[in-house]
Every structure is written in structure tokens, then in C-alpha cells.
Design a protein around this motif. Structure first.
Motif, short mmCIF file in Angstrom:
data_model
loop_
_atom_site.label_atom_id
_atom_site.label_comp_id
_atom_site.label_asym_id
_atom_site.label_seq_id
_atom_site.Cartn_x
_atom_site.Cartn_y
_atom_site.Cartn_z
N THR A 91 0.85 -1.19 0.00
CA THR A 91 0.00 0.00 0.00
C THR A 91 0.89 1.24 0.00
N LEU A 92 1.93 1.19 0.85
CA LEU A 92 2.82 2.34 0.95
C LEU A 92 3.69 2.45 -0.30
N SER A 136 -4.48 4.36 -4.01
CA SER A 136 -3.82 3.18 -3.43
C SER A 136 -3.87 3.19 -1.91
N ASN A 139 -10.71 -3.97 5.95
CA ASN A 139 -9.82 -3.53 4.90
C ASN A 139 -9.16 -4.82 4.42
N TRP A 148 -5.65 -7.49 5.63
CA TRP A 148 -4.90 -6.24 5.46
C TRP A 148 -3.41 -6.57 5.33
N1 GLU Z 1 -4.75 1.48 5.95
C1 GLU Z 1 -4.15 2.08 4.82
C2 GLU Z 1 -4.15 1.12 3.65
O1 GLU Z 1 -4.40 -0.02 3.80
C3 GLU Z 1 -2.87 2.74 5.08
C4 GLU Z 1 -1.60 2.19 4.50
C5 GLU Z 1 -0.81 1.39 5.45
O2 GLU Z 1 -0.71 1.78 6.62
O3 GLU Z 1 -0.29 0.36 5.02
O4 GLU Z 1 -3.95 1.59 2.58
#
Ligand code: GLU
Ligand code: PMP
Length: 397
Positions: free
Chosen positions: A16-17, A37, A175, A125
Motif C-alpha cells: 500500500t505504501l 492506493s 480492509n 490487510w
Molecule cells: N490502511 C491504509 C491502507 O491499507 C494505510 C496504508 C498502510 O498503513 O499500510 O492503505
């Protein structure tokens, strides 16, 4: 010489990042990228929360804070859990950390031994399985599909349990799928768990306030398992405070104590200013999250309506959070010129390079034939993004 530890070498980069970073880079090169994203509200932190932070600065609340958090914040969290969730926790059962991600890491580190099994329903997630790896645990993934609205059944849970099972991770609202477990569905899972007194439940409720079907239901509400549930929550999503980095757990005392011990060595108490801001958010009535939730719901409806007209995309109707998790199996194997779209990572790369829309491949969430995108963006941006995706998908052969 430059070998990193095995611990880090085996860890995947957060996709995601990573996608978000790629979209920042393309933007810096002058491309008009729409970043769907990363999942974060596109609203600003409410003014009353910012005021609390300013006040904290003016009052020189700039010293180390107690490791588990300031007493007023712990009290605000205990009051919130009582008021909004009907759950009774003492302040010594709550630990505040640098975001819910940090909280999840703390809890897994505090409870999982090498070789212990952690049940993770998929789609999950991104960070769950990686954090389990860091804790030297073994993820036992329960796959689900769009047909069951991505929810696990008591039977599936029971089949996944072994003598090595230590933790079940649950995320509702979810998520990446937006699915929300009903009270009855949670009761069914709790009934199974009641038979296995050594299994802990790590209940990630960070999307609590973004729920389109009514009251939030926590698996901690069932007395037969209450003393084995760890509720994880925070202010990132509900109060548009992703950058402030405040999350927390409410847990049995022994787990809260263990998290505190770990945090005392690794990070100390989290940012003093952010804690004061979070205390204001958590003590408030939930009108700010309600306002955001309404806006997200309207966007969801528009996005689903538009998405259903794009060939190759199949979706459920998410009941919470702010993600669409679309099945795109039909698009895999198609070509753009000589380029074959063989998996969803290829598809996401194609979409970002050709349509300048950033999404995340389902493989990051343990579901290979899906892609995720967030609809926490303006309606205008969302419609433009979907038009671009439509055009890009039509160009595939
Ligand atoms: N919760 C968000 C996501 O899934 C933030 C990104 C993260 O912290 O990985 O996109
Ligand atoms: N859990 C889930 C399911 C999430 O989507 C996120 C958001 N990245 C987190 C935990 C972590 O939230 P935070 O920003 O508070 O670390």
C-alpha cells in the motif's frame, strides 16, 4: 557485510505504501496521477482536535509521556469503549501506541511464540501476515471469496484450528473488502472460540466509524471470550488523523502489561501532542466520523454504479471502510501491445503507467485475482479515475 538480518530479508515491503510512493514519484515528474492506493480519509483533522494540540504545545506538554499513554487519554478511551461499545475496561487495560499498526505489532510480539499459528482470514490487510512473520509465528490463511461476502463461517474457523493456534485475527469493518460481520455472525465465531480457551482474538476495529449498516459490533461483547479478546482501534480513520500516529489496544491486563513492557524498550510513550489531540477526538461525540461516513457512503454508491459499467470488474457492495475490492480475473491474460497482463500486479502497473491511477494488487491482501482501490477521494477525482480505468481496460486485447 551489507546483509540485513533474516528477519528483515524475509519481510515484504508494504505494497500500500509502495504504490503510494510510486504515485508520489510520478506526480513529482509532472504526471496527473490519481492516487487511490493508500487508504486514508481525504478530510482534514477537525478543528477542535487541532486546537487541543495547539493548547498542548502552548502548555509545554512536550516531555516524555507515560509509556501506556497520558491518564486522561486512557480514561477517554475507557469511557468511549463503555459509551460506544458497551465494553468495560480499566485504564490499566489500555495501551496507546504509534498508530493501530504499532499496536498490532505490539500485541503479536507480546503473545506469539516461534511456530505458533495465527489464523488470518483472507483477504487480509497487508501488514497482518508480515507482522506475524516478525513475531516468528505462522499465518494460517482462511480464504474467502466475493460469494460469501469475504466472511469466514464458524465451520471454516473450526477447521483451521489446531493445537498450535494462538491467535485469530479479525477485521470488521474490513480492509480491504469493506465487509462487516453482523452480531449473529460474530456470535457464531465466539461460540467456536469458547471451546478453545488458549486462543486469543485480535479484533482490528479501526474502521468502526465507517460503517454503512448501523451499529458497530465487536467480538469483545461476548462474555464467554471477553477475557481473550484484544480490541485494536485508533483515531487514524474515524477522525482523519492518519499522520498523528495514535492507536490503542484494550486487552486483558496481562497483555496490556506485556505491550507496555515491550513499548518501554522500543518506543516509549507516543507523541505527547498527538495524545492530547487524540484525547479530544475520542472524548467527543461521534459527529465528525458520522459526517465523513455519510460522504463515503454516497461516494461508494456512485463508484459502484460506474464500476459496474466497466468490463471485467466484479464487486460486492462494501458495508464499511472505504475500499472497493474488485474481482478482475477476466482481465488477466489480456494484452496491451506485446505486454501481457498476467497477474494483478501487472494490471496495477498498467493502470498507473497508462491511466495514471494508483491501485493495489490483491496479492498484497492474499487474494490474487482482485485489485483494491480506495474511494476516500473527491467525487470528481473518483469519476475521472474510473473513466481512465474504463478506457485503459477497453484498450486491452
Ligand atoms: N490502511 C491504509 C491502507 O491499507 C494505510 C496504508 C498502510 O498503513 O499500510 O492503505
Ligand atoms: N488496521 C487496518 C485494517 C488498517 O487499514 C490500518 C490503516 N493503515 C491500520 C490497521 C493501521 O492504522 P494506523 O494508521 O492507526 O496505524
Amino acid at each position: 557485510m551489507e546483509n540485513v538480518s533474516n528477519r528483515v530479508a524475509q519481510l515484504a515491503v508494504s505494497e500500500t505504501l509502495a504504490m503510494s510512493q510510486k504515485s508520489r514519484e510520478l506526480k513529482a515528474q509532472g504526471f496527473n496521477v490519481i492516487n487511490l492506493s493508500v487508504g486514508e480519509p481525504d478530510f482534514h483533522t477537525p478543528d477542535f482536535v487541532k486546537d487541543a494540540a495547539k493548547k498542548a504545545l502552548d502548555e509545554n506538554i512536550t516531555f516524555y509521556s507515560p509509556v501506556p499513554g497520558f491518564p486522561d487519554l486512557l480514561q477517554a478511551i475507557a469511557d468511549k469503549l463503555k459509551r460506544e461499545n458497551g465494553l468495560t475496561y480499566g485504564t490499566d487495560q489500555i495501551v496507546v501506541s504509534g498508530g493501530a499498526k504499532h499496536t498490532l505489532a505490539n500485541v503479536l510480539m507480546a503473545t506469539v511464540n516461534a511456530g505458533d499459528e495465527v489464523i488470518v482470514p483472507a483477504p487480509y490487510w497487508v501488514s497482518y501476515v508480515e507482522l506475524v512473520k516478525l513475531a516468528e509465528g505462522k499465518s494460517v490463511v482462511i480464504p474467502t471469496t466475493i460469494e460469501s461476502d469475504f466472511k469466514i463461517t464458524p465451520k471454516q474457523l473450526e477447521e483451521a484450528i489446531t493445537p498450535k493456534t494462538r491467535v485469530l485475527m479479525l477485521c470488521s469493518p474490513s480492509n480491504p473488502t469493506g465487509s462487516v460481520y453482523t452480531r449473529n455472525e460474530l456470535a457464531g465465531l465466539a461460540q467456536v472460540l469458547a471451546k478453545y480457551p488458549n486462543i486469543l482474538v485480535l479484533s482490528d476495529e479501526i474502521y468502526e466509524h465507517i460503517n454503512y449498516v448501523g451499529k458497530h459490533e465487536s467480538i469483545a461483547q461476548f462474555p464467554e471470550i471477553f477475557d481473550r479478546v484484544i480490541v485494536v482501534n485508533g483515531v487514524s480513520k474515524g477522525y482523519a488523523m492518519t499522520g498523528w500516529r495514535i492507536g490503542y489496544c484494550a486487552a486483558p491486563k496481562w497483555i496490556a502489561k506485556a505491550c507496555q513492557k515491550l513499548q518501554g524498550q522500543m518506543t516509549s510513550g507516543t507523541c505527547s501532542i498527538a495524545q492530547k489531540a487524540a484525547a479530544a477526538a475520542i472524548a467527543s461525540d461521534a459527529s465528525y466520523p458520522k459526517m465523513m461516513c455519510k460522504a463515503f457512503e454516497q461516494r461508494r454508491d456512485k463508484v459502484i454504479e460506474r464500476l459496474r459499467k466497466i468490463p471485467g470488474f466484479k464487486t460486492n457492495v462494501p458495508q464499511g471502510a472505504f475500499y472497493i475490492f474488485a474481482e478482475v480475473a477476466e482481465l488477466l491474460g489480456k494484452k496491451f501491445g506485446d505486454e501481457v497482463i498476467s497477474n494483478t500486479a501487472d494490471l496495477c502497473m498498467y493502470l498507473i503507467n497508462q491511466a495514471h491511477v494508483a491501485t493495489v494488487p490483491g496479492s498484497a491482501f492474499g487474494a490474487a485475482e482482485y485489485i483494491r482501490f480506495s474511494y476516500a477521494a473527491s467525487e470528481e477525482e473518483l469519476m475521472e479515475a474510473l473513466n481512465r480505468i474504463d478506457k485503459a481496460v477497453q484498450a486491452l486485447q
